[in-house]
Scaffold this motif. Structure first.
Motif, PDB file in Angstrom:
ATOM      1  N   ARG A 151     -31.370  -0.713 -19.581  1.00 10.26           N
ATOM      2  CA  ARG A 151     -31.496   0.184 -20.814  1.00 10.26           C
ATOM      3  C   ARG A 151     -31.310  -0.379 -21.961  1.00 10.26           C
ATOM      4  O   ARG A 151     -32.114  -0.384 -22.962  1.00 10.26           O
ATOM      5  N   THR A 152     -30.431  -1.111 -22.212  1.00 10.69           N
ATOM      6  CA  THR A 152     -30.351  -1.897 -23.586  1.00 10.69           C
ATOM      7  C   THR A 152     -30.941  -3.367 -23.753  1.00 10.69           C
ATOM      8  O   THR A 152     -31.140  -3.797 -24.779  1.00 10.69           O
ATOM      9  N   GLY A 153     -31.473  -3.821 -22.596  1.00  6.02           N
ATOM     10  CA  GLY A 153     -32.049  -5.174 -22.579  1.00  6.02           C
ATOM     11  C   GLY A 153     -31.116  -6.347 -22.557  1.00  6.02           C
ATOM     12  O   GLY A 153     -31.440  -7.448 -22.827  1.00  6.02           O
ATOM     13  N   ILE A 154     -29.981  -6.014 -22.219  1.00  3.71           N
ATOM     14  CA  ILE A 154     -28.965  -7.114 -22.004  1.00  3.71           C
ATOM     15  C   ILE A 154     -29.138  -8.010 -20.863  1.00  3.71           C
ATOM     16  O   ILE A 154     -29.073  -9.417 -20.896  1.00  3.71           O
ATOM     17  N   ALA A 155     -29.585  -7.271 -19.928  1.00  5.03           N
ATOM     18  CA  ALA A 155     -29.972  -8.011 -18.550  1.00  5.03           C
ATOM     19  C   ALA A 155     -30.885  -7.315 -17.800  1.00  5.03           C
ATOM     20  O   ALA A 155     -30.823  -6.171 -17.218  1.00  5.03           O
ATOM     21  N   ILE A 156     -32.209  -7.561 -17.912  1.00  6.40           N
ATOM     22  CA  ILE A 156     -33.327  -7.270 -17.198  1.00  6.40           C
ATOM     23  C   ILE A 156     -33.470  -7.432 -15.994  1.00  6.40           C
ATOM     24  O   ILE A 156     -33.628  -8.810 -15.613  1.00  6.40           O
ATOM     25  N   GLY A 157     -33.888  -6.734 -14.813  1.00 10.00           N
ATOM     26  CA  GLY A 157     -33.877  -7.162 -13.523  1.00 10.00           C
ATOM     27  C   GLY A 157     -34.210  -5.769 -12.630  1.00 10.00           C
ATOM     28  O   GLY A 157     -34.008  -4.764 -13.123  1.00 10.00           O
ATOM     29  N   LYS A 158     -35.189  -6.167 -11.814  1.00 17.56           N
ATOM     30  CA  LYS A 158     -35.746  -4.819 -10.944  1.00 17.56           C
ATOM     31  C   LYS A 158     -34.710  -4.530  -9.819  1.00 17.56           C
ATOM     32  O   LYS A 158     -34.883  -3.403  -9.088  1.00 17.56           O
ATOM     33  N   ASP A 159     -33.687  -5.510  -9.481  1.00 23.55           N
ATOM     34  CA  ASP A 159     -32.849  -5.043  -8.667  1.00 23.55           C
ATOM     35  C   ASP A 159     -31.504  -5.720  -8.896  1.00 23.55           C
ATOM     36  O   ASP A 159     -31.176  -6.552 -10.081  1.00 23.55           O
ATOM     37  N   VAL A 160     -30.244  -5.444  -8.306  1.00 18.86           N
ATOM     38  CA  VAL A 160     -29.073  -5.870  -8.821  1.00 18.86           C
ATOM     39  C   VAL A 160     -28.913  -7.386  -8.916  1.00 18.86           C
ATOM     40  O   VAL A 160     -28.108  -8.006  -9.660  1.00 18.86           O
ATOM     41  N   ILE A 161     -29.564  -8.216  -7.613  1.00 18.65           N
ATOM     42  CA  ILE A 161     -29.547  -9.453  -7.730  1.00 18.65           C
ATOM     43  C   ILE A 161     -30.249 -10.145  -8.896  1.00 18.65           C
ATOM     44  O   ILE A 161     -29.660 -11.186  -9.636  1.00 18.65           O
ATOM     45  N   ALA A 162     -31.347  -9.408  -9.419  1.00 22.75           N
ATOM     46  CA  ALA A 162     -31.938 -10.244 -10.493  1.00 22.75           C
ATOM     47  C   ALA A 162     -31.056  -9.640 -11.974  1.00 22.75           C
ATOM     48  O   ALA A 162     -31.256 -10.528 -12.802  1.00 22.75           O
ATOM     49  N   VAL A 163     -30.470  -8.640 -11.941  1.00 20.19           N
ATOM     50  CA  VAL A 163     -29.556  -8.402 -13.129  1.00 20.19           C
ATOM     51  C   VAL A 163     -28.305  -9.398 -12.923  1.00 20.19           C
ATOM     52  O   VAL A 163     -28.106  -9.999 -13.952  1.00 20.19           O
ATOM     53  N   GLU A 164     -27.838  -9.569 -11.956  1.00 19.41           N
ATOM     54  CA  GLU A 164     -26.788 -10.679 -11.696  1.00 19.41           C
ATOM     55  C   GLU A 164     -27.284 -12.033 -12.433  1.00 19.41           C
ATOM     56  O   GLU A 164     -26.673 -12.692 -13.081  1.00 19.41           O
TER      57      GLU A 164
END
Length: 214
Positions: A151-164
């Motif tokens: 939502r904020t653009g801090i960590a973009i990813g399509k799933d939790v692994i990508a965000v990690e």
């Protein structure tokens, strides 16, 4: 897909988190690697408050793998029956306690591979233990972090692994240790799933969310 925040904006964002809460901590009550591990295993599909209510008498009865084994699966289940999926969780806690006693001398290993091999322990649980107890910069991405990151653009990813991976790749090293705690607390109390408190958000001028509210 929204843009990833720039490095300078990430520094600003996490500096603000740090200024507001220099030493953030998880809300699960624990006093050892083992009690933390058990609490996180029990927290799946349950609130931290509900888990803490159940673990207070559980840990009074058994706070080591040896004591948990002596308590037995039925004894564990009796203490945690207020938590969802309590029978399956009791079985996992009993099994992981036995493995810790038989293979690790009653100690919780500080290896992600060893942790995820334990019954009921997934990557997120392992990362919580590695971060909160062993002070490693592991990122335990839950629904709050997934939402806040995207939502904020801090960590973009399509799933939790990508965000990690996005947190590991983009968040400055000096903020890595506490990053997941800051993001969880922000998602839990400010950047909520419904009706986010954008007017009280410290990231208001940095956030990429087009639906920001006043």
């Amino acid at each position: 897909m929204k843009p990833q925040l720039s490095y300078p904006d990430l520094v600003k964002a996490f500096t603000r988190f740090r200024d507001a809460e220099p030493e953030p901590k998880g809300e699960l009550v624990h006093d050892s690697a083992f009690t933390l591990l058990v609490a996180v295993v029990l927290s799946a599909q349950a609130t931290d408050r509900g888990v803490n209510k159940a673990t207070e008498p559980l840990f009074a009865a058994a706070r080591t793998p040896e004591a948990m084994l002596a308590l037995g699966e039925e004894g564990i289940a009796e203490h945690i029956k207020s938590i969802g999926l309590f029978r399956n969780k009791a079985k996992n806690v009993s099994k992981l306690s036995r493995i810790l006693v038989e293979e690790y001398g009653g100690e919780v290993p500080s290896s992600r591979a060893a942790l995820v091999a334990l019954p009921g322990v997934g990557r997120k649980t392992a990362n919580v233990v590695l971060n909160s107890w062993f002070k490693m910069p592991a990122q335990a991405v839950d629904t709050h972090i997934f939402r806040v990151g995207n939502r904020t653009g801090i960590a973009i990813g399509k799933d939790v692994i990508a965000v990690e991976r996005a947190i590991e790749d983009h968040v400055p090293a000096e903020f890595q240790l506490h990053a997941h705690h800051w993001l969880i607390l922000h998602g839990r109390y400010t950047c909520t799933a419904r009706n986010p408190k954008c007017g009280a958000c410290v990231l208001g001028d940095l956030c990429c969310n087009e639906g920001k509210t006043a």
